[in-house]
Design a protein around this motif. Structure first.
Motif, PDB file in Angstrom:
ATOM      1  N   ASP A  12       0.834  -1.208   0.000  1.00 56.05           N
ATOM      2  CA  ASP A  12       0.000   0.000   0.000  1.00 56.05           C
ATOM      3  C   ASP A  12       0.868   1.257   0.000  1.00 56.05           C
ATOM      4  N   ILE A  13       1.948   1.237   0.753  1.00 56.53           N
ATOM      5  CA  ILE A  13       2.855   2.385   0.806  1.00 56.53           C
ATOM      6  C   ILE A  13       3.513   2.595  -0.560  1.00 56.53           C
ATOM      7  N   GLU A  14       3.938   1.507  -1.205  1.00 56.36           N
ATOM      8  CA  GLU A  14       4.563   1.614  -2.527  1.00 56.36           C
ATOM      9  C   GLU A  14       3.572   2.155  -3.558  1.00 56.36           C
ATOM     10  N   ALA A  16       1.014   4.085  -2.912  1.00 56.85           N
ATOM     11  CA  ALA A  16       0.817   5.497  -2.584  1.00 56.85           C
ATOM     12  C   ALA A  16       1.981   6.333  -3.106  1.00 56.85           C
ATOM     13  N   LYS A  17       3.192   5.822  -2.946  1.00 54.51           N
ATOM     14  CA  LYS A  17       4.377   6.535  -3.450  1.00 54.51           C
ATOM     15  C   LYS A  17       4.288   6.730  -4.959  1.00 54.51           C
ATOM     16  N   ALA A  93      -3.492   9.600  -1.367  1.00 54.50           N
ATOM     17  CA  ALA A  93      -2.331   8.736  -1.139  1.00 54.50           C
ATOM     18  C   ALA A  93      -1.413   9.316  -0.070  1.00 54.50           C
ATOM     19  N   ARG A  94      -1.232  10.629  -0.087  1.00 47.47           N
ATOM     20  CA  ARG A  94      -0.384  11.266   0.938  1.00 47.47           C
ATOM     21  C   ARG A  94      -0.953  11.023   2.332  1.00 47.47           C
ATOM     22  N   MET A  97      -0.674   7.237   3.078  1.00 48.41           N
ATOM     23  CA  MET A  97       0.704   6.804   3.285  1.00 48.41           C
ATOM     24  C   MET A  97       1.156   7.115   4.711  1.00 48.41           C
ATOM     25  N   ASP A  98       0.773   8.270   5.212  1.00 47.53           N
ATOM     26  CA  ASP A  98       1.121   8.612   6.587  1.00 47.53           C
ATOM     27  C   ASP A  98       0.528   7.593   7.562  1.00 47.53           C
ATOM     28  N   HIS A 100      -0.457   4.475   6.843  1.00 43.41           N
ATOM     29  CA  HIS A 100       0.169   3.162   6.613  1.00 43.41           C
ATOM     30  C   HIS A 100       1.571   3.110   7.231  1.00 43.41           C
ATOM     31  N   GLN A 101       2.308   4.195   7.089  1.00 42.47           N
ATOM     32  CA  GLN A 101       3.663   4.233   7.637  1.00 42.47           C
ATOM     33  C   GLN A 101       3.614   4.123   9.165  1.00 42.47           C
TER      34      GLN A 101
END
Length: 114
Positions: A12-14, A16-17, A93-94, A97-98, A100-101
């Motif tokens: 998911d992070i990838e 989003a990136k 996504a930003r 991503m926060d 998910h991180q």
């Protein structure tokens, strides 16, 4: 949580990136004077206005001409929408991503504690 859960969050992070990178590219592109001149001003604005006026032109009232003009107007709308979707997806996504991180960091700490 399992290793599969961690891998899913990493994926998911990838993803989003990738969306954020695409938006960053669009931002750079939209700052390019040639893109502004040709696409933003020339196509999304100027061509749209020209086609709307052409649609009302008495010489362009045949059904096939009206259909062609309408299709071209739709094309402009589709490009505009595509560019806006990139921006919206990156915004989401930003935020995601926060989250998910943070979740990934918590899971890593839990695994380290076990």
């Amino acid at each position: 949580m399992s290793q599969a859960d961690i891998q899913e969050i990493e994926l998911d992070i990838e993803q989003a990136k990738a969306l954020i990178e695409k938006d960053d590219a669009l931002t750079r592109l939209s700052q390019n004077p040639d893109f502004q001149k040709v696409i933003q001003e020339g196509y999304l604005k100027g061509e749209a206005v020209r086609l709307v006026h052409l649609k009302a032109d008495p010489n362009m009232q045949q059904p096939d001409m009206q259909s062609d003009i309408a299709n071209q107007i739709t094309g402009i709308g589709c490009l505009f929408n595509y560019l806006k979707v990139i921006e919206m997806q990156a915004q989401h996504a930003r935020f995601a991503m926060d989250e998910h991180q943070q979740t990934l960091n918590e899971l890593m700490m839990e695994e380290g504690a076990e």
